[in-house]
Design an enzyme around this catalytic site. Sequence first.
Site, short mmCIF file in Angstrom:
data_model
loop_
_atom_site.label_atom_id
_atom_site.label_comp_id
_atom_site.label_asym_id
_atom_site.label_seq_id
_atom_site.Cartn_x
_atom_site.Cartn_y
_atom_site.Cartn_z
N GLU A 156 -1.26 -4.34 11.52
CA GLU A 156 -1.93 -3.09 11.18
C GLU A 156 -3.44 -3.29 11.24
OE1 GLU A 156 -0.95 -1.13 7.49
OE2 GLU A 156 1.18 -1.65 7.64
N GLU B 1 3.68 -6.37 2.95
CA GLU B 1 2.63 -6.42 1.92
C GLU B 1 3.19 -6.63 0.50
OE1 GLU B 1 -0.18 -3.22 2.30
OE2 GLU B 1 -0.87 -3.93 4.27
#
Length: 286
Positions: free
Chosen positions: A218, A123
Amino acid sequence: MRFSTTIAAVAAATLPFASAFHQGFNVAATNLDGSCKTTAQWKTAFQKLHNLPQQISKVRLYASSDCNTLANAVPAAISTNTKILVGVWTEDQAHYTAEKNALEAAIKAHGSDWILAISVGSEDLYRGDTDANTLANQIYDVKGMVHQWNNKKVGHVDTWTAWVDGANQAVIAASDFLGMDGYPYFQNAAIADAASVFWDSVQATQNVAGGKPVWVTETGWPVSGPNSGAAVPSVANAKKYWNQVACQAFKEIPIFWYAYQDFGASPSFGIFGKGGKKIYDLAACP
């Protein structure tokens, strides 16, 4: 939009390094008290996942050097026949170097059969911590380092919103696979709409992947914490999201559920609570 079986077939066709869709969990390196997991504690975690009805044998770990993650986790993975999606943090040069050194040391000590794949960064693009060209060069750097030992695939994990940002095309070009994080909860979706919101994000990422495999690295629904728009955390809603999304995703795309445990987090997505017992039932999928 529902993720169709046709799209699933395309995903399978673009996944030459897997004989089936990977079913995994995200597992953190720390315990309830903040201490680092020992090899014995990693083994306990891996065994708990193996003992689920889904017999989970794949895990995603976030780091290589932090908390001596690979030094402690790899022996446990080998002893339980668990494969690891390895994380390599990229933030600041000293940390990045330590992460690469820890990965190299683990491969030299234990070979590479325990490696499922390698994610360079997590991320970073979403947070704006780096630019696409810098991250792409780090992916190529790790590829060059591990190539002498194995042909494991190297990619990156980021939010689906980062992947569909055209400014990040260089990272797609550098990656062997795209690790996609998608949470309908953070998109303020009601639980009744969560499955369609999730599959829309998968489809959007597939659309920009250029035929490269997309892994869901995720997703999950919180059991506790604040509401996010129409999204309400609860054990009942987390169970609904598992039934609606995980059971279907396991048939259609590689996926790593979030999370094995996340002590003290708010919102909290953990499947196993403080006492090591499941917070909600993960009955075998139909």
